[in-house]
Design a protein around this motif. Structure first.
Motif, mmCIF file in Angstrom:
data_model
loop_
_atom_site.group_PDB
_atom_site.id
_atom_site.type_symbol
_atom_site.label_atom_id
_atom_site.label_comp_id
_atom_site.label_asym_id
_atom_site.label_seq_id
_atom_site.Cartn_x
_atom_site.Cartn_y
_atom_site.Cartn_z
ATOM 1 N N LEU A 123 43.061 0.904 130.118
ATOM 2 C CA LEU A 123 43.416 0.028 129.008
ATOM 3 C C LEU A 123 42.754 0.457 127.701
ATOM 4 O O LEU A 123 43.357 0.358 126.636
ATOM 5 C CB LEU A 123 43.009 -1.417 129.334
ATOM 6 N N SER A 124 41.502 0.934 127.785
ATOM 7 C CA SER A 124 40.804 1.396 126.584
ATOM 8 C C SER A 124 39.707 2.365 126.982
ATOM 9 O O SER A 124 39.232 2.354 128.127
ATOM 10 C CB SER A 124 40.206 0.227 125.795
ATOM 11 N N VAL A 125 39.303 3.211 126.024
ATOM 12 C CA VAL A 125 38.254 4.190 126.282
ATOM 13 C C VAL A 125 37.324 4.298 125.080
ATOM 14 O O VAL A 125 37.745 4.123 123.934
ATOM 15 C CB VAL A 125 38.826 5.593 126.594
ATOM 16 N N SER A 126 36.078 4.576 125.345
ATOM 17 C CA SER A 126 35.132 4.993 124.313
ATOM 18 C C SER A 126 34.434 6.236 124.853
ATOM 19 O O SER A 126 34.341 6.421 126.072
ATOM 20 C CB SER A 126 34.122 3.891 123.986
ATOM 21 N N VAL A 179 47.475 12.930 129.932
ATOM 22 C CA VAL A 179 47.308 13.572 128.621
ATOM 23 C C VAL A 179 47.063 12.515 127.548
ATOM 24 O O VAL A 179 46.220 12.688 126.659
ATOM 25 C CB VAL A 179 48.542 14.431 128.274
ATOM 26 N N GLU A 180 47.784 11.392 127.620
ATOM 27 C CA GLU A 180 47.602 10.316 126.642
ATOM 28 C C GLU A 180 46.180 9.755 126.702
ATOM 29 O O GLU A 180 45.545 9.530 125.661
ATOM 30 C CB GLU A 180 48.629 9.215 126.891
ATOM 31 N N VAL A 181 45.681 9.534 127.908
ATOM 32 C CA VAL A 181 44.330 8.980 128.036
ATOM 33 C C VAL A 181 43.289 9.987 127.560
ATOM 34 O O VAL A 181 42.337 9.637 126.849
ATOM 35 C CB VAL A 181 44.047 8.550 129.486
ATOM 36 N N SER A 182 43.456 11.269 127.925
ATOM 37 C CA SER A 182 42.484 12.282 127.492
ATOM 38 C C SER A 182 42.513 12.450 125.978
ATOM 39 O O SER A 182 41.460 12.668 125.351
ATOM 40 C CB SER A 182 42.746 13.616 128.190
ATOM 41 N N SER A 183 43.671 12.335 125.364
ATOM 42 C CA SER A 183 43.762 12.401 123.902
ATOM 43 C C SER A 183 43.052 11.203 123.273
ATOM 44 O O SER A 183 42.385 11.331 122.234
ATOM 45 C CB SER A 183 45.226 12.431 123.463
ATOM 46 N N ALA A 184 43.165 10.039 123.906
ATOM 47 C CA ALA A 184 42.465 8.851 123.418
ATOM 48 C C ALA A 184 40.952 9.029 123.524
ATOM 49 O O ALA A 184 40.196 8.561 122.664
ATOM 50 C CB ALA A 184 42.918 7.619 124.203
ATOM 51 N N GLU A 219 35.734 11.098 118.266
ATOM 52 C CA GLU A 219 35.775 11.459 116.847
ATOM 53 C C GLU A 219 35.515 10.243 115.961
ATOM 54 O O GLU A 219 34.804 10.327 114.955
ATOM 55 C CB GLU A 219 37.137 12.066 116.511
ATOM 56 N N GLN A 220 36.058 9.101 116.362
ATOM 57 C CA GLN A 220 35.941 7.893 115.552
ATOM 58 C C GLN A 220 34.657 7.113 115.842
ATOM 59 O O GLN A 220 34.254 6.256 115.041
ATOM 60 C CB GLN A 220 37.142 6.983 115.806
#
Length: 336
Positions: free
Chosen positions: A184-187, A312-317, A323-324
């Motif tokens: 659902l979310s990653v940091s 790929v979507e999760v790894s990009s997140a 970065e953020q």
């Protein structure tokens, strides 16, 4: 009269491509009819199969499916070419080097009704397959947390992606797969300690469905090679070592306390430890057997390109979060 064998090819004869060629050269029901690599000519690495200088030449020679084991940055271009020419494909992980590229590959293969999969080989590790079955059967009860550790020396063969796309994608895929829960979310935090262009270390904290937390520690900076997956839950914890294909269960102990204050504290104690006896087969061989059967239409136990796109979507997140310096939501894209 025996059924005709599927004609298979391998694109890219680096370390992984050579392993694919080895397995395909002895796979029942399949004939390795050729490989392609512009820099390799020694047919010993292709187990006697002809080596073509281009993908176009390999396809012209006639293949039913191909393994895409070239550098990640070429996956999209090669995959689209195969789809356009009606060739099924097993694409090494990650599916593509960008979310957009992954989506284009999914569209290309799905719109043509072609079988396409992604080489997330950890799904075929005996320890993780057994772990998934036991979690599905409720042996752990409620799943609280998944922790993975994947570290070791830098592999000189990797040049076009960092540790997130090359290694953490294993952990992202296997975590969602063994638990049946989406991210659902990653940091995350990354670092570049070795002076290379891409990150060589990452620490990830993620929220999964149903309140499960995941942590991934991955690096190319350790002389210790480690591949551990630890799942903690209501009844104890499982520890899977995918280097040795061992699976161990640590049960919560059943203890009581006469101390009133301690009875009000809900905790756990050490209980029995069980190490399971697991049949060990080479994961790459199992992966190829499953993909062969999918091409033949007799089974569908493969990592689909749509699942590969999700990884790929999760790894990009993860990279965006690093970065953020914050938390990035990962919108669900897979069908329920």
């Amino acid at each position: 009269m025996s059924a005709p064998r599927l004609r298979a090819g391998v694109i890219g004869l680096g370390a992984m491509g050579r392993n694919h060629a080895r397995v395909l050269s002895g796979l029942d029901g399949v004939e390795l009819v050729g490989c392609s690599d512009p820099a390799v000519t020694d047919t010993r690495v292709s187990h006697g199969a002809p080596i073509h200088p281009t993908v176009e030449a390999l396809v012209e020679a006639g293949v039913d499916y191909a393994v895409v084991a070239c550098p990640t940055g070429l996956h999209e271009e090669v995959g689209l070419y195969l789809a356009e020419h009606g060739v099924a494909a097993l694409v090494e992980k990650p599916l593509a080097d960008s979310e957009e590229g992954a989506r284009r590959l999914v569209e290309a293969f799905e719109s043509r009704g072609l079988v396409a999969g992604v080489g997330h080989i950890e799904r075929y590790n005996p320890a993780l397959q057994s772990l998934r079955e036991r979690l599905s059967a409720g042996d752990l009860g409620e799943i609280y947390q998944v922790v993975t550790r994947r570290q070791g020396p830098f592999p000189a063969r990797i040049a076009d992606v960092g540790v997130v796309k090359d290694l953490a994608t294993h952990d992202i895929d296997l975590t969602a797969w063994v638990t049946g829960r989406q991210y659902l979310s990653v940091s995350a935090r990354t670092s570049r300690k070795s002076g290379r262009e891409h990150e060589d270390m990452v620490a990830v904290v993620a929220d999964l469905e149903h309140g499960t937390i995941a942590n991934h520690l991955v690096n190319w900076l350790s002389p210790l090679k480690e591949r551990a997956t630890i799942v903690t839950g209501e009844k104890g914890c499982f520890v899977a070592d995918t280097l040795t294909a061992d699976l161990t269960f640590y049960a919560n102990g059943a203890t009581t306390s006469e101390w009133e204050t301690m009875r009000n504290f809900r905790g756990v104690s050490e209980g029995d430890m069980t190490r399971y006896a697991i049949a060990r087969r080479e994961p790459l061989l199992v992966e190829h057997e499953r993909f062969r059967d999918a091409v033949l239409g007799v089974a569908d136990d493969i990592v689909t390109v749509r699942e590969g796109m999700r990884t790929v979507e999760v790894s990009s997140a993860v990279l965006r979060a690093a970065e953020q310096g914050g938390t990035v939501s990962v919108a669900a894209t897979l069908p329920a």
